[in-house]
Scaffold this motif. Structure first.
Motif, short mmCIF file in Angstrom:
data_model
loop_
_atom_site.label_atom_id
_atom_site.label_comp_id
_atom_site.label_asym_id
_atom_site.label_seq_id
_atom_site.Cartn_x
_atom_site.Cartn_y
_atom_site.Cartn_z
N VAL A 42 -0.27 -127.78 -0.87
CA VAL A 42 -1.26 -127.15 -0.37
C VAL A 42 -1.44 -126.48 0.91
N SER A 43 -0.24 -126.83 1.48
CA SER A 43 -0.36 -126.57 3.06
C SER A 43 -0.31 -125.05 3.46
N GLY A 44 -0.05 -124.26 2.61
CA GLY A 44 0.26 -122.70 2.79
C GLY A 44 1.32 -122.20 2.09
N ALA A 45 1.93 -122.84 1.19
CA ALA A 45 2.85 -122.12 0.65
C ALA A 45 2.53 -121.35 -0.47
N GLY A 50 -0.64 -123.04 -11.30
CA GLY A 50 -0.13 -123.95 -12.30
C GLY A 50 0.50 -125.22 -11.49
N ALA A 51 1.41 -124.47 -10.61
CA ALA A 51 2.18 -125.66 -9.76
C ALA A 51 1.31 -126.64 -8.90
N VAL A 52 0.52 -125.79 -8.05
CA VAL A 52 -0.81 -126.55 -7.51
C VAL A 52 -1.54 -127.89 -8.05
N PRO A 118 3.85 -117.70 3.68
CA PRO A 118 4.11 -118.70 2.86
C PRO A 118 5.60 -119.49 3.17
N THR A 119 6.57 -118.44 3.57
CA THR A 119 7.83 -118.88 3.85
C THR A 119 7.91 -120.06 4.63
N ARG A 120 7.31 -120.10 5.74
CA ARG A 120 7.25 -121.38 6.64
C ARG A 120 6.85 -122.57 6.13
N SER A 121 5.99 -122.70 5.12
CA SER A 121 5.35 -123.79 4.39
C SER A 121 6.27 -124.13 3.14
N ARG A 122 6.93 -123.11 2.63
CA ARG A 122 7.85 -123.46 1.69
C ARG A 122 9.12 -124.05 2.05
#
Length: 393
Positions: A42-45, A50-52, A118-122
């Motif tokens: 849940v950090s920003g990705a 459904g995945a969350v 969301p790139t950073r968190s992913r």
């Protein structure tokens, strides 16, 4: 204070301690499970809903099940399947927790490089998962493999010339447990027997469980060979339930149980005192006659002879120094077992691994141990069987 008031105050204090312990334990578990959950889920990705949901449910179920598994597996009932599940969960969540913290350091680096969500968190989540998966797989292989032999020469000034080159094998912390490792135990015995030992030492923590539960895993210890002596002392895990039974069982297997006593070995006309003391936790076990008693262990020994002492915990070396011991052999630390846990071990013990000097005479060798406690993982703390060759220094 009146007697009635004192009686009422005692249960209140006990409940206060229970509540404080519960609060601390709950906080630790929330942190252990919460940091990886936040980092991965849940950090920003901006993962799909459904995945969350699936990730959150997975972490919640693991958090709720973990205490029950540990109580069922390591409590009075000792259900091995529950212990394996709980221990494995502990190892995996510790690795995820450590690398989630490292991942959030990476997040700061990416932020400085102008990489946004969301790139950073992913990137952080994928990196944490990848590193953790590799380390858990590698750590399992390391934990289950036959230990490597660690060869160390130890110079002892008081050693007689006839004892120069004496080969001492230290096999410790076998921790036979809920994962059946009878085959592993047999292969360990083969390695030990291939080292042509004069003296073989086991410095405790033979097993997690009763003799009846772990008899098959411990059986290969009966086939260990040594020219002069096979010696054993208790570790702290023996005092979780069956110290006397394990002492008796080791005697049945042909080992000398050095329960605060010593024996003398001789080679080439020179002699060496081999002594052993109980683990430092023995005094609190409630067993009569159990405590670390160096004076009793060395009573009657010739003070001119060099002394090899078996003591489970490295921190027992202070008493060894006071009693003029030349070399103490210990285990207990597992070398930290799962990085970076060795930093926490170092807060409790003077040494985590290897050969060290204490005072003018006393040296201490601390083994990483052959087995593992709890999680079936060893990460950056390889298991070992130590071959110590004593040299006249």
């Amino acid at each position: 204070m009146a007697v009635s008031e004192a009686v009422e105050a005692a249960p209140t204090r006990r409940w206060g301690r229970v509540l404080r312990f519960g609060a601390v334990l709950t906080s630790i578990l929330l942190l252990l499970f919460g940091v990886p959950w936040w980092t991965l889920v849940v950090s920003g990705a901006a993962w799909p809903t459904g995945a969350v949901v699936a990730g959150t449910v997975l972490f919640a179920v693991a958090l709720l099940a973990f205490p029950a598994l540990m109580v069922l597996g390591h409590g009075p009932r000792r259900v091995d399947a529950a212990a394996v599940a709980g221990d494995t969960a502990l190892g995996v969540i510790w690795v995820l927790f450590v690398w989630a913290i490292a991942g959030n350091v990476l997040r700061l680096v990416l932020t400085a490089a102008s990489v946004t969500d969301p790139t950073r968190s992913r990137v952080v989540a994928v990196a944490v998962l990848a590193v953790s998966a590799v380390l858990v797989a590698w750590g399992y292989v390391e934990a289950m493999r036959v230990p490597r032999v660690r060869r160390v020469d130890v110079a002892i000034p008081r050693l007689g010339a006839g004892l120069d080159g004496l080969r001492v094998v230290l096999l410790t912390d076998t921790h036979y447990g809920p994962i059946d490792r009878a085959g592993w135990s047999a292969r360990v015995t083969e390695v030990v027997n291939g080292l042509d030992a004069d003296v073989v030492c086991h410095t405790g923590d033979i097993a997690d469980g009763s003799v009846d539960q772990r008899r098959a895993q411990a059986a290969p210890l009966g086939a260990v060979r040594a020219r002069l002596a096979r010696t054993y002392v208790t570790g702290n895990h023996e005092y979780f339930g069956e110290a006397e039974t394990w002492l008796g069982h080791m005697r049945e297997l042909g080992w000398e149980a050095l329960h605060n006593r010593h024996l003398v070995v001789e080679r080439g006309g020179d002699r060496l005192v081999v002594a052993g003391v109980d683990d430092r936790t023995a005094a609190g076990s409630g067993l009569a006659g159990h405590r670390a008693d160096h004076a009793a262990a060395l009573a009657g020994a010739d003070p001119e002879l060099p002394v090899l002492l078996l003591a489970h915990q490295p921190k027992q070396v202070a008493a060894a120094v006071a009693h003029g011991v030349d070399l103490q052999l210990s285990g207990h630390t597992h070398g930290g077992q799962i990085w970076p846990f060795h930093y926490l071990v170092r807060l409790d013990q003077p040494v985590v691994s290897g050969l060290s000097r204490h005072g003018e005479r006393t040296q201490l060798y601390t083994s990483n141990g052959a087995g593992f406690w709890g999680p079936p993982l060893r990460i950056f703390a390889r298991s070992e069987i130590a071959l110590l060759t004593l040299r006249k220094g």
